[in-house]
Design an enzyme around this catalytic site. Structure first.
Site, mmCIF file in Angstrom:
data_model
loop_
_atom_site.group_PDB
_atom_site.id
_atom_site.type_symbol
_atom_site.label_atom_id
_atom_site.label_comp_id
_atom_site.label_asym_id
_atom_site.label_seq_id
_atom_site.Cartn_x
_atom_site.Cartn_y
_atom_site.Cartn_z
ATOM 1 N N ASP A 89 -79.721 72.482 3.073
ATOM 2 C CA ASP A 89 -79.762 73.409 4.196
ATOM 3 C C ASP A 89 -81.062 74.197 4.126
ATOM 4 O OD1 ASP A 89 -79.363 75.353 2.287
ATOM 5 O OD2 ASP A 89 -77.326 75.822 2.879
ATOM 6 N N ASP A 272 -69.246 70.165 5.864
ATOM 7 C CA ASP A 272 -69.402 70.701 4.512
ATOM 8 C C ASP A 272 -68.678 72.029 4.448
ATOM 9 O OD1 ASP A 272 -71.561 73.170 3.946
ATOM 10 O OD2 ASP A 272 -71.690 72.276 5.934
ATOM 11 N N CYS A 310 -51.977 61.323 -5.646
ATOM 12 C CA CYS A 310 -53.424 61.471 -5.848
ATOM 13 C C CYS A 310 -53.865 60.699 -7.084
ATOM 14 C CB CYS A 310 -53.771 62.957 -6.008
ATOM 15 S SG CYS A 310 -55.524 63.275 -6.309
ATOM 16 N N CYS A 312 -57.017 61.259 -8.529
ATOM 17 C CA CYS A 312 -58.193 61.927 -9.088
ATOM 18 C C CYS A 312 -58.073 62.004 -10.608
ATOM 19 C CB CYS A 312 -58.357 63.320 -8.491
ATOM 20 S SG CYS A 312 -57.273 64.579 -9.208
ATOM 21 N N CYS A 315 -55.215 64.322 -11.823
ATOM 22 C CA CYS A 315 -53.853 63.832 -11.589
ATOM 23 C C CYS A 315 -53.537 62.598 -12.433
ATOM 24 C CB CYS A 315 -53.654 63.525 -10.110
ATOM 25 S SG CYS A 315 -53.590 65.023 -9.078
ATOM 26 N N HIS A 341 -60.142 67.832 -8.421
ATOM 27 C CA HIS A 341 -58.988 67.451 -7.598
ATOM 28 C C HIS A 341 -59.227 67.794 -6.128
ATOM 29 C CE1 HIS A 341 -54.899 67.003 -6.088
ATOM 30 N NE2 HIS A 341 -55.087 68.181 -5.498
#
Length: 361
Positions: A89, A272, A310, A312, A315, A341
């Protein structure tokens, strides 16, 4: 650089190609403000959690370690060891967030550093120079993010100035490339639509900046800064018909999972937000069954993963009880697992949106 491969109403399924790879859209960009995801998540971790685009902040990296240092280290990709697409940005949001520490003129903005108070000047040219040193794939144009509410007259004048700044950004980026001073000679420029919550200003500003063929994409800025959600959705609906169909649309700083779904429905491609990582560091987790506050006592002896649907790293390997214990013990690993996560959830959310568009549902 961008191909819309399918539409469903205003929603778009696309592919964006840039110097460091191909991005499937709609996409959520993972925010690494200072070249790292807050919560001790590395660039290598980003691969594991499905990140397509990493986003860093021009203003913060200019202060620390300094964009000259990053340039000397080969650019931000090499510095942080991220080899995928990257957006920076422009520093324009700090015009909004540091409102008590800055002065705006036609030339640019003078800031007082939030670190040590020293005076810093940033205008369109300086922003492009810093982003050139960082070497991102997408450089955002320098703009003014106006707080809501603002008077109509101020918003109108700010829009005109932001449009003039965009022309200066274009010229400076072209100069840096011509003089072979850019770390990434194929860096792209995205323009930013402003106008607060005034429909006519938003539309007129979009009409003005879309004429710049040099821009490879366009963002809608200055939303999700305190206005009601329905107002944000209305502005997207009003601006979208005037955005080029063959270039990506980016809704800056948004947002909740619901915000993302609603904005995709209205034709947005890029997103974002710091929300998933910020919430995670305070123990608030996103799951397919809703929000979870992992520090609640009910999870003290819960052997299940955060979300049984999940995949991830948190998890796959750890229980709710263990992650709760980490938070209660103030162990940094708790925040790291929670951030991974939540980002995995957001990256998977946009993946599921893409699948739904692919399948016409």
């Amino acid at each position: 650089m961008f191909e819309v491969i399918k539409t469903e109403g205003n929603a778009r399924r696309g592919v964006f190609t840039c110097p460091h790879g191909t991005v499937q859209t709609p996409v959520f960009m993972n925010v690494g403000t200072q070249g790292a995801i807050k919560g001790a998540v590395s660039a290598h971790d980003l691969k594991e959690i499905g990140c397509q685009v990493e986003l860093s902040n021009t203003y913060h990296l200019h202060l620390r370690p300094g964009d000259g240092v990053v340039r000397e280290m080969g650019g931000l990709h090499r510095f942080m060891q991220w080899d995928g697409p990257m957006l920076t940005d422009s520093g324009g949001f700090q015009v909004f967030s540091l409102s008590g520490l800055r002065k705006i003129t036609e030339a640019g903005v003078t800031f007082a550093s939030h670190i040590d108070g020293r005076r810093i000047f940033m205008g369109p040219e300086e922003s492009m120079q810093i982003q050139s040193n960082l070497g991102s794939d997408i450089a955002m144009a320098f703009d003014e993010c106006v707080e809501n509410p603002a008077t109509y007259e101020y918003a109108k004048n700010s829009c005109a100035r932001t449009a003039r700044w965009l022309l200066r950004c274009k010229d400076e980026m072209a100069r840096l490339k011509h003089e072979e001073k850019a770390v990434n000679p194929d860096q792209l420029l995205f323009g930013i639509n402003q106008g607060c919550t005034y429909e006519d200003l938003r539309i007129e500003h979009m009409k003005r900046i879309r004429e710049m063929e040099y821009c490879s994409g366009f963002a809608i800025g200055g939303l999700a800064v305190g206005e009601p959600t329905e107002v944000m959705y209305n502005i997207i609906e009003k601006v979208e018909p005037f955005m080029p169909k063959d270039k990506p649309r980016y809704l800056m700083g948004v947002g909740t999972p619901t915000n993302i779904i609603e904005a995709v429905y209205r034709g947005v491609d890029f997103f974002d937000c710091v929300m998933p990582s910020r919430n995670a560091r305070h123990g608030t987790l996103f799951t397919w069954n809703g929000i979870m506050h992992i520090t609640n006592k009910r999870y003290e002896t819960d052997p299940r993963p955060i979300d049984e649907h999940c995949d991830c790293p948190a998890c796959r390997n750890h229980s709710r009880a263990y992650i709760r214990h980490l938070f209660k013990s103030e162990e940094q690993l708790g925040g790291r697992l929670a951030v991974m996560h939540n980002l995995y959830f957001y990256n998977t959310l946009t993946e599921k949106i893409r699948e739904a568009l692919d399948e016409g549902r």
